[in-house]
Design an enzyme around this catalytic site. Sequence first.
Site, mmCIF file in Angstrom:
data_model
loop_
_atom_site.group_PDB
_atom_site.id
_atom_site.type_symbol
_atom_site.label_atom_id
_atom_site.label_comp_id
_atom_site.label_asym_id
_atom_site.label_seq_id
_atom_site.Cartn_x
_atom_site.Cartn_y
_atom_site.Cartn_z
ATOM 1 N N SER A 66 0.824 -1.211 0.000
ATOM 2 C CA SER A 66 0.000 0.000 0.000
ATOM 3 C C SER A 66 0.864 1.269 0.000
ATOM 4 O O SER A 66 2.026 1.254 0.395
ATOM 5 C CB SER A 66 -0.896 0.032 1.232
ATOM 6 O OG SER A 66 -1.627 -1.169 1.337
HETATM 7 N N1 SAH Z 1 -0.837 -4.856 3.972
HETATM 8 C C1 SAH Z 1 -0.088 -5.157 2.762
HETATM 9 C C2 SAH Z 1 -0.856 -4.772 1.513
HETATM 10 C C3 SAH Z 1 -1.274 -5.990 0.865
HETATM 11 S S1 SAH Z 1 -2.330 -5.909 -0.560
HETATM 12 C C4 SAH Z 1 1.294 -4.570 2.795
HETATM 13 O O1 SAH Z 1 1.609 -3.814 3.732
HETATM 14 O O2 SAH Z 1 2.092 -4.870 1.906
HETATM 15 C C5 SAH Z 1 -3.641 -6.948 0.014
HETATM 16 C C6 SAH Z 1 -3.258 -8.366 0.360
HETATM 17 O O3 SAH Z 1 -4.464 -8.997 0.765
HETATM 18 C C7 SAH Z 1 -2.717 -9.192 -0.812
HETATM 19 O O4 SAH Z 1 -1.485 -9.729 -0.482
HETATM 20 C C8 SAH Z 1 -3.777 -10.281 -1.005
HETATM 21 O O5 SAH Z 1 -3.238 -11.538 -1.404
HETATM 22 C C9 SAH Z 1 -4.389 -10.359 0.382
HETATM 23 N N2 SAH Z 1 -5.736 -10.940 0.422
HETATM 24 C C10 SAH Z 1 -6.765 -10.754 -0.434
HETATM 25 N N3 SAH Z 1 -7.839 -11.475 -0.043
HETATM 26 C C11 SAH Z 1 -7.477 -12.119 1.108
HETATM 27 C C12 SAH Z 1 -8.143 -13.013 2.005
HETATM 28 N N4 SAH Z 1 -9.416 -13.416 1.818
HETATM 29 N N5 SAH Z 1 -7.458 -13.475 3.065
HETATM 30 C C13 SAH Z 1 -6.179 -13.110 3.304
HETATM 31 N N6 SAH Z 1 -5.484 -12.270 2.488
HETATM 32 C C14 SAH Z 1 -6.136 -11.769 1.402
#
Ligand code: SAH
Length: 219
Positions: A66
Amino acid sequence: MPKSPPHEPDVGRMEFLLTLRRRGIGDQAVLRALDEVPRERFVEGDFTDIAYADQALPIACGQTISQPYVVAYMTEQLALRPHHRVLEVGTGSGYQAAVLSRLAREVVSVERYRTLTEQARGRLQALGLTNVEVVVGDGFAGVPARAPYDRIIVTAAAEQVPPALLDQLADNGVMVLPLGPQDGAQHIIKLTKSSTGVTRENLIAVRFVPLLPGQAREL
Ligand code: SAH
């Protein structure tokens, strides 16, 4: 001016904090946490030069780390205290989890991709952030074994609040999450749980990758 060493990011960390302040992040503890976590360790090699630019960047599995402002904003909205236990849904790179770990007692973070989970664990361990546990699973279900949580943060956008997450939120707990359709208007929502119910505040407009159902079949 001295030339920066070869692997020093182009956009400096000084400018990084100034940008966050200018955009309205005022919580000193949050700013300190962002200052202390080296974002260049959480981005892919090609992007280390712009690790401190205020933008989302691609990571493995087609996901994104993000934008720093959004990380700071959501973290500030959580109003973390040092005794809090936090659940993060969507570990991704592990960056948000690292920031949370500086402000809370314990962080449980759930990710649907095994590859991302393992990479994030490695990064957090290398930085000595021992109060974060990264688990593979479906964030729609939360991590009930470790509930209740004082704070919950979701970093992928759903159309509706996943009911299991609300169940796992402690009394007086706060949950911050992006809500909205995949290709439409998404907003950060803040939910506060009390004995009389749940109050909802609509906050800033954002753009997140979707919260997808189930653990990822691919790695
Ligand atoms: N917080 C992260 C941003 C990640 S983007 C950072 O600091 O880098 C969102 C993430 O959510 C992705 O890696 C995606 O694979 C995950 N995601 C999406 N749906 C999900 C679910 N149902 N359960 C767990 N993770 C999920």
